[in-house]
Design a protein around this motif. Structure first.
Motif, PDB file in Angstrom:
ATOM      1  N   SER A 222      -6.857  -3.670  -4.702  1.00  0.00           N
ATOM      2  CA  SER A 222      -7.820  -2.620  -4.806  1.00  0.00           C
ATOM      3  C   SER A 222      -7.590  -1.746  -3.944  1.00  0.00           C
ATOM      4  CB  SER A 222      -9.252  -2.630  -5.615  1.00  0.00           C
ATOM      5  OG  SER A 222      -9.218  -3.665  -6.261  1.00  0.00           O
ATOM      6  N   LEU A 223      -7.242  -1.779  -2.421  1.00  0.00           N
ATOM      7  CA  LEU A 223      -7.787  -0.502  -1.178  1.00  0.00           C
ATOM      8  C   LEU A 223      -6.503  -0.483  -1.696  1.00  0.00           C
ATOM      9  CD1 LEU A 223      -9.048  -2.502   1.531  1.00  0.00           C
ATOM     10  CD2 LEU A 223     -10.430  -0.853   0.332  1.00  0.00           C
TER      11      LEU A 223
ATOM     12  N   SER B 163       0.400  -1.244  -0.222  1.00  0.00           N
ATOM     13  CA  SER B 163      -0.010   0.371  -0.279  1.00  0.00           C
ATOM     14  C   SER B 163       0.587   0.371   0.086  1.00  0.00           C
ATOM     15  CB  SER B 163      -0.147  -0.257   1.083  1.00  0.00           C
ATOM     16  OG  SER B 163      -0.137   0.034   2.635  1.00  0.00           O
ATOM     17  N   GLY B 164       0.332   2.409  -0.400  1.00  0.00           N
ATOM     18  CA  GLY B 164       0.909   3.473  -0.104  1.00  0.00           C
ATOM     19  C   GLY B 164       0.769   4.173   0.711  1.00  0.00           C
ATOM     20  N   ASP B 165      -0.503   4.784   1.156  1.00  0.00           N
ATOM     21  CA  ASP B 165      -0.119   5.136   2.479  1.00  0.00           C
ATOM     22  C   ASP B 165      -1.156   4.320   3.157  1.00  0.00           C
ATOM     23  OD1 ASP B 165      -1.531   6.500   4.279  1.00  0.00           O
ATOM     24  OD2 ASP B 165      -2.191   8.151   3.543  1.00  0.00           O
TER      25      ASP B 165
ATOM     26  N   ILE C 125      -2.913   4.404  -2.531  1.00  0.00           N
ATOM     27  CA  ILE C 125      -1.487   5.197  -3.914  1.00  0.00           C
ATOM     28  C   ILE C 125      -2.506   6.377  -4.355  1.00  0.00           C
ATOM     29  CG2 ILE C 125      -0.303   4.927  -5.481  1.00  0.00           C
ATOM     30  CD1 ILE C 125       0.155   2.136  -5.159  1.00  0.00           C
ATOM     31  N   GLN C 126      -3.477   6.512  -5.106  1.00  0.00           N
ATOM     32  CA  GLN C 126      -3.957   6.734  -6.143  1.00  0.00           C
ATOM     33  C   GLN C 126      -4.799   8.376  -6.098  1.00  0.00           C
ATOM     34  OE1 GLN C 126      -2.674   6.714  -9.031  1.00  0.00           O
ATOM     35  NE2 GLN C 126      -2.653   4.994  -9.938  1.00  0.00           N
TER      36      GLN C 126
ATOM     37  N   GLU D 153      -3.472  12.801  -9.142  1.00  0.00           N
ATOM     38  CA  GLU D 153      -4.391  12.792 -10.418  1.00  0.00           C
ATOM     39  C   GLU D 153      -3.694  12.556 -11.426  1.00  0.00           C
ATOM     40  OE1 GLU D 153      -7.878  16.270  -9.767  1.00  0.00           O
ATOM     41  OE2 GLU D 153      -5.554  16.712  -9.253  1.00  0.00           O
ATOM     42  N   ASP D 154      -2.605  13.936 -12.071  1.00  0.00           N
ATOM     43  CA  ASP D 154      -2.537  13.236 -13.221  1.00  0.00           C
ATOM     44  C   ASP D 154      -1.816  12.405 -13.761  1.00  0.00           C
ATOM     45  OD1 ASP D 154      -0.260  13.963 -11.327  1.00  0.00           O
ATOM     46  OD2 ASP D 154       1.325  15.046 -12.188  1.00  0.00           O
TER      47      ASP D 154
END
Length: 728
Positions: free
Chosen positions: A563-564, A531-533, A569-570, A613-614
């Motif tokens: 997915s989580l 996971s990112g965060d 991350i996004q 988002e970019d």
């Protein structure tokens, strides 16, 4: 006037340079004196000049044997640009019309042509041999000479026929040139050409300006797009192993606003050379290619070379990365690595002659050791080419800039070797790992391996740790993998010596590369992505648990872990953005998404997070073509075998596509097929298992239900039905 002054003048006259580089001048003198020479210089070292200048000065025509049509065209254009007459250089190959071939031969016979480029295939044609017998040949230059050696990274059988043909046409000095050769390859080339006495000109392989980095192959497209956007407007090459991946990736880059074009041998010649020219003329920034691209292409300002797939050998890797920064400026070389790719490459070797498999296996091991090693990448590369790098830290590779922690693993190596020997070297790595951890899998039960002394002796470590031990022991030559026998682990003599007299063995820590997020190992569930965060990931898991209770479903039916992880991350804050998350389609986003995006939105605001988002990577509709085809075929109640046949894929690939469709929230009714292939009681057992299960792992399901009675495909099909019925 001395020859030295004349050569310097000729250099200035033809090429506009005021001095020679490195050993160029000495090598050119040797050619002028009629000697055979062997030139080993890295890409960008100025090899071409060593045969081009003497060819322009000497009487007669130099025959340049070169492997690629694109390469010849490039070289001929370059020489013509330095000369008043186009007839000074020509190529003779299958791309020319009859009229063009006649013109070339007329110019050569008239003595106007100083360099004639031919492909080895053209050289072997009877009419060409007869033609070449009529002309005065100043010398033969064999470019990309590593193609002669079976140990070279780009072996071509027709290259081994050069010597007898040259002898038939008429003897002249031989100049062999390559940008990459180990000592073994060099000897092989010289022996095959009969020039063992040749003078060798060898430059250092160290390219100080190149930065080397190996990254885990996770969300590769996203990483590549992010990298290119950070290097806006710079020229780069991305190498993939398959033509299909080249097409897909080029298209993905295009829809994400990158000026990119594909290049591979399956394209028609006009499109291919058109794409190459656009790259050279800077109409596009990025070329996505198979390794066929770039041999000898003289574009000095390629700023990055990315390997989407790890190459089959370090020689190939060195040559391909060497196309970056040829002007001495910045050159970033980034490689994506996953051990699964190595297993794929090993599979390709099956069915090849044993000798070829042996060579391939050795070359692959060197590549793995490069990717997984924690020491300076320059030291490994230069050592491979027989050169000693003086410094411990080059300051221009990922390992030197971010040193990895190492741990003492002497005892673990001994434990692993004992386990391999206790089962008489008759099992693969995953089985040995299960013995060491003490996992009572179905295979362990059926072979009664729970009675072994080694059973459970390594239970303080997990499977990934033991895989790292096996891999790094292979790299060290302590064990090897018998490809002939499905990859059984064997202890080498060096391994037996280690057992007799164990010594310190430093194992690289945390250099296990994550596998591609959501990639299916043997059709199992997507692996849990990192996971990112971590804080958001934990909160999302809590929300999923709550919703699972509310809907009376196992949590993994709502959203799977990858997915989580992707959400963390996004940071998607709308239902539309949620659909870009891995494993989430329109159906799932609508059904369960509202609470998730609301939670993420307030989390982002509270913590003042800048969202990437970019970097929402737009994926190409290509995948959706296959998706639509499969959904329509299932509506028509076609068997999975028929669907697989019509697309030229395996049934397990069809199941993989169906899994992806259902995991994204689309409802599919595959009852008609399940009724055909799985008995009713088994259907009930598997369905009930998933109703109670804590995870959706296929591996866990097989262990619980028993591998003897239930096949992996059966369990995957029932998992699809379960997701479709319960979750969508």
């Amino acid at each position: 006037m001395s020859k030295k002054v004349v050569l310097a003048e000729e250099l200035q006259h033809y090429f506009g340079f005021d001095r020679f580089k490195g050993q160029q001048e000495e090598a050119i003198k040797s050619v002028m004196d009629g000697n055979n020479i062997f030139v080993l210089m890295p890409t960008g070292g100025g090899k071409s000049l060593i045969y081009q200048l003497p060819a322009l000065i000497l009487d007669g025509t130099a025959i340049v044997i070169s492997p690629l049509i694109a390469l010849m065209k490039n070289q001929v254009d370059a020489i013509r640009s330095t000369h008043a007459e186009d007839s000074v250089a020509h190529f003779l190959n299958s791309s020319l019309s009859k009229a063009a071939i006649t013109q070339v031969k007329q110019d050569v016979l008239a003595g106007k042509t100083k360099l004639l480029y031919v492909a080895p295939e053209s050289l072997t044609k009877e009419e060409n041999i007869e033609f070449l017998k009529q002309i005065k040949i100043s010398f033969y230059a064999i470019d990309e000479a590593h193609c002669i050696s079976e140990w070279g990274h780009d072996f071509r059988p027709e290259y081994r026929r050069i010597k007898p043909i040259v002898e038939e046409i008429g003897k002249s000095p031989i100049v062999a040139l390559t940008a990459t050769a180990t000592a073994k390859v060099q000897h092989d080339i010289q022996k095959n050409l009969g020039i063992l006495e040749a003078r060798v000109f060898k430059a250092s392989f160290n390219r100080e300006n190149l930065y080397y980095e190996v990254r885990p192959k996770v969300k590769t497209e996203t990483q590549i797009i992010k990298f290119i956007k950070q290097n806006e407007g710079k020229s780069g090459i991305i190498y993939c192993l398959s033509r299909k991946k080249v097409e897909e990736l080029a298209e993905t880059l295009q829809v994400n606003g990158v000026k990119a074009l594909p290049y591979h041998a399956g394209m028609d010649a006009a499109t291919r050379s058109g794409n190459q020219d656009k790259f050279l003329m800077e109409e596009v920034d990025v070329i996505v290619a198979t390794i066929a691209f770039g041999m000898g292409i003289d574009k000095p300002d390629v700023r990055f070379v990315i390997h989407y797939d790890i190459p089959k050998s370090l020689e190939g890797y060195y040559q391909e990365t060497g196309r970056a920064g040829r002007d001495g400026g910045e050159g970033q070389c980034i490689t994506f690595y996953s051990y699964k790719d190595i297993q794929k490459l090993e599979k390709f070797m099956h069915g090849k002659p044993v000798a070829e498999q042996e060579i391939g296996k050795q070359l692959l091991l060197d590549t793995v050791s490069y990717a997984e090693s924690a020491i300076c990448r320059r030291i490994i590369l230069l050592h491979y080419f027989g050169e000693h790098y003086q410094s411990e830290n080059c300051g221009n590779c990922d390992n030197c800039l971010n040193p990895k922690e190492q741990i003492e693993a002497k005892n673990e190596i001994v434990t692993a070797l004992k386990a391999i020997l206790e089962v008489h070297e008759k099992y693969k790595g995953d089985h040995i790992a299960n013995i060491l951890i003490g996992n009572s899998t179905a295979a362990i039960k059926s072979f009664k391996h729970y009675n072994l002394k080694s059973f459970g002796t390594g239970k303080e470590h997990d499977e990934r740790f033991w895989n790292a031990v096996f891999r790094q022991s292979m790299v060290a030559g302590i064990i090897n993998k018998d490809i002939e026998n499905y990859g059984l682990l064997k202890v080498t003599q060096k391994g037996h010596d280690f057992l007799e007299n164990p010594h310190s063995f430093m194992l690289v820590k945390n250099h296990e590369y994550e596998e591609e997020d959501g990639s299916r190992s043997g059709g199992g569930a997507p692996s849990g992505g990192a996971s990112g965060d971590p804080q958001l990931f934990a909160i999302l898991k809590d929300l999923r648990k709550k919703m699972a209770k509310k809907h009376n479903l196992p949590p993994f039916v709502i959203f799977q872990d990858p997915s989580l992880a992707d959400m963390s991350i996004q940071y998607p804050v709308t239902t539309e953005e949620l659909q870009n998350i891995q494993g989430v389609g329109q159906g799932k986003a609508r059904r369960y998404g509202k609470e998730f995006v609301a939670l993420i939105k307030s989390y982002v605001e509270e913590n003042e997070i800048e969202r990437p988002e970019d970097l929402v990577v737009r994926m190409v509709a290509n995948k959706s073509k296959m998706k639509v085809f499969i959904i329509q075929s299932i509506d028509r109640k076609l068997s999975f075998e028929d669907i697989a046949d019509s697309k030229g894929i395996e049934v397990s690939d069809v199941i993989g596509e169906v899994e992806a469709i259902v995991n994204s929230g689309t409802k599919l009714n595959i009852d008609y097929y399940i009724e055909d292939v799985i008995d009713e009681d088994h259907q009930d057992d598997i369905f009930e298992y998933f109703r109670e299960a804590e995870t959706d792992s296929i591996k866990d399901a097989m262990e619980e239900l028993g591998e003897e009675e239930y096949s992996e495909d059966d369990i995957r099909l029932m998992r699809v039905k379960f997701f479709s019925d319960m979750g969508n």
